[in-house]
Write a protein that holds these residues in place. Structure first.
Motif, short mmCIF file in Angstrom:
data_model
loop_
_atom_site.label_atom_id
_atom_site.label_comp_id
_atom_site.label_asym_id
_atom_site.label_seq_id
_atom_site.Cartn_x
_atom_site.Cartn_y
_atom_site.Cartn_z
N ASN A 29 0.83 -1.19 0.00
CA ASN A 29 0.00 0.00 0.00
C ASN A 29 0.87 1.25 0.00
N GLY A 30 0.74 2.08 -1.01
CA GLY A 30 1.45 3.36 -1.05
C GLY A 30 2.71 3.34 -1.87
N LEU A 31 3.53 4.36 -1.65
CA LEU A 31 4.81 4.53 -2.33
C LEU A 31 5.90 4.59 -1.28
N MET A 32 7.13 4.37 -1.69
CA MET A 32 8.27 4.51 -0.80
C MET A 32 9.24 5.49 -1.43
N SER A 33 9.65 6.48 -0.67
CA SER A 33 10.57 7.50 -1.15
C SER A 33 11.99 7.11 -0.77
N LEU A 34 12.92 7.27 -1.70
CA LEU A 34 14.34 6.98 -1.46
C LEU A 34 15.17 8.21 -1.74
N ASN A 35 16.26 8.34 -1.00
CA ASN A 35 17.23 9.38 -1.34
C ASN A 35 18.15 8.82 -2.43
N VAL A 72 26.84 0.16 8.19
CA VAL A 72 25.74 0.45 9.12
C VAL A 72 24.53 0.96 8.34
N ASP A 73 24.75 1.88 7.43
CA ASP A 73 23.65 2.45 6.64
C ASP A 73 23.00 1.39 5.74
N ILE A 74 23.81 0.54 5.15
CA ILE A 74 23.30 -0.52 4.28
C ILE A 74 22.47 -1.51 5.09
N GLU A 75 22.95 -1.88 6.26
CA GLU A 75 22.20 -2.80 7.11
C GLU A 75 20.84 -2.20 7.48
N ALA A 76 20.81 -0.92 7.79
CA ALA A 76 19.55 -0.25 8.11
C ALA A 76 18.61 -0.27 6.90
N PHE A 77 19.15 0.02 5.73
CA PHE A 77 18.36 0.02 4.49
C PHE A 77 17.78 -1.37 4.22
N ILE A 78 18.62 -2.39 4.32
CA ILE A 78 18.16 -3.76 4.06
C ILE A 78 17.09 -4.16 5.07
N THR A 82 13.35 -5.16 3.94
CA THR A 82 12.96 -6.51 4.31
C THR A 82 11.68 -6.48 5.12
N GLU A 83 11.58 -5.56 6.07
CA GLU A 83 10.37 -5.41 6.88
C GLU A 83 9.16 -5.11 6.01
N ARG A 84 9.36 -4.40 4.93
CA ARG A 84 8.26 -4.04 4.03
C ARG A 84 7.97 -5.13 2.99
N GLY A 85 8.73 -6.24 3.07
CA GLY A 85 8.48 -7.37 2.18
C GLY A 85 8.95 -7.16 0.76
N LEU A 86 10.00 -6.38 0.58
CA LEU A 86 10.47 -6.06 -0.77
C LEU A 86 11.64 -6.92 -1.24
N ILE A 87 12.19 -7.74 -0.36
CA ILE A 87 13.31 -8.61 -0.72
C ILE A 87 12.76 -10.02 -0.94
N GLU A 88 13.25 -10.70 -1.97
CA GLU A 88 12.82 -12.07 -2.25
C GLU A 88 13.11 -12.97 -1.06
N ASP A 89 12.18 -13.88 -0.77
CA ASP A 89 12.38 -14.88 0.28
C ASP A 89 13.54 -15.79 -0.12
#
Length: 105
Positions: A29-35, A72-78, A82-89
């Motif tokens: 549901n919705g959009l996700m904004s990225l820098n 650290v930043d990459i881990e936060a991004f992943i 992942t929490e939003r279900g955007l990474i393949e299982d």
């Protein structure tokens, strides 16, 4: 690890947004904004990535950032995508411990 099918990264008026397409519209549901950095990581993750080190190298080659900070930043991004279900299982890395929590990805 790889971004699931059914999501597109688009640049709209100088901003990067992830939009669901097809069946994903129902699930997400919705959009996700990225820098800009998030968009770079997303683009790499659209292809398969085997290790976080690949992403760390990518950030360090494109930005003036220390490896530790990049990791650290990459881990936060992943974790966030992942929490939003955007990474393949079944990805090899799965969610990683988040050392930082940024409001904007």
């Amino acid at each position: 690890m790889k971004i699931k099918e059914g999501f597109l990264l688009r640049e709209i008026a100088g901003s990067y947004v992830v939009v669901p397409i097809g069946q994903r519209v129902i699930d997400f549901n919705g959009l996700m904004s990225l820098n800009e950095t998030g968009a770079l990581l997303w683009s790499k993750l659209e292809k398969e990535v085997r290790t976080i080190n690949e992403l760390v190298t990518l950030l360090c080659e494109n930005y003036l950032v220390e490896e530790d900070r990049a990791r650290v930043d990459i881990e936060a991004f992943i974790n966030k995508i992942t929490e939003r279900g955007l990474i393949e299982d079944g990805n090899e890395l799965g969610a990683v411990k988040c050392a930082a929590d940024n409001e904007r990805l």
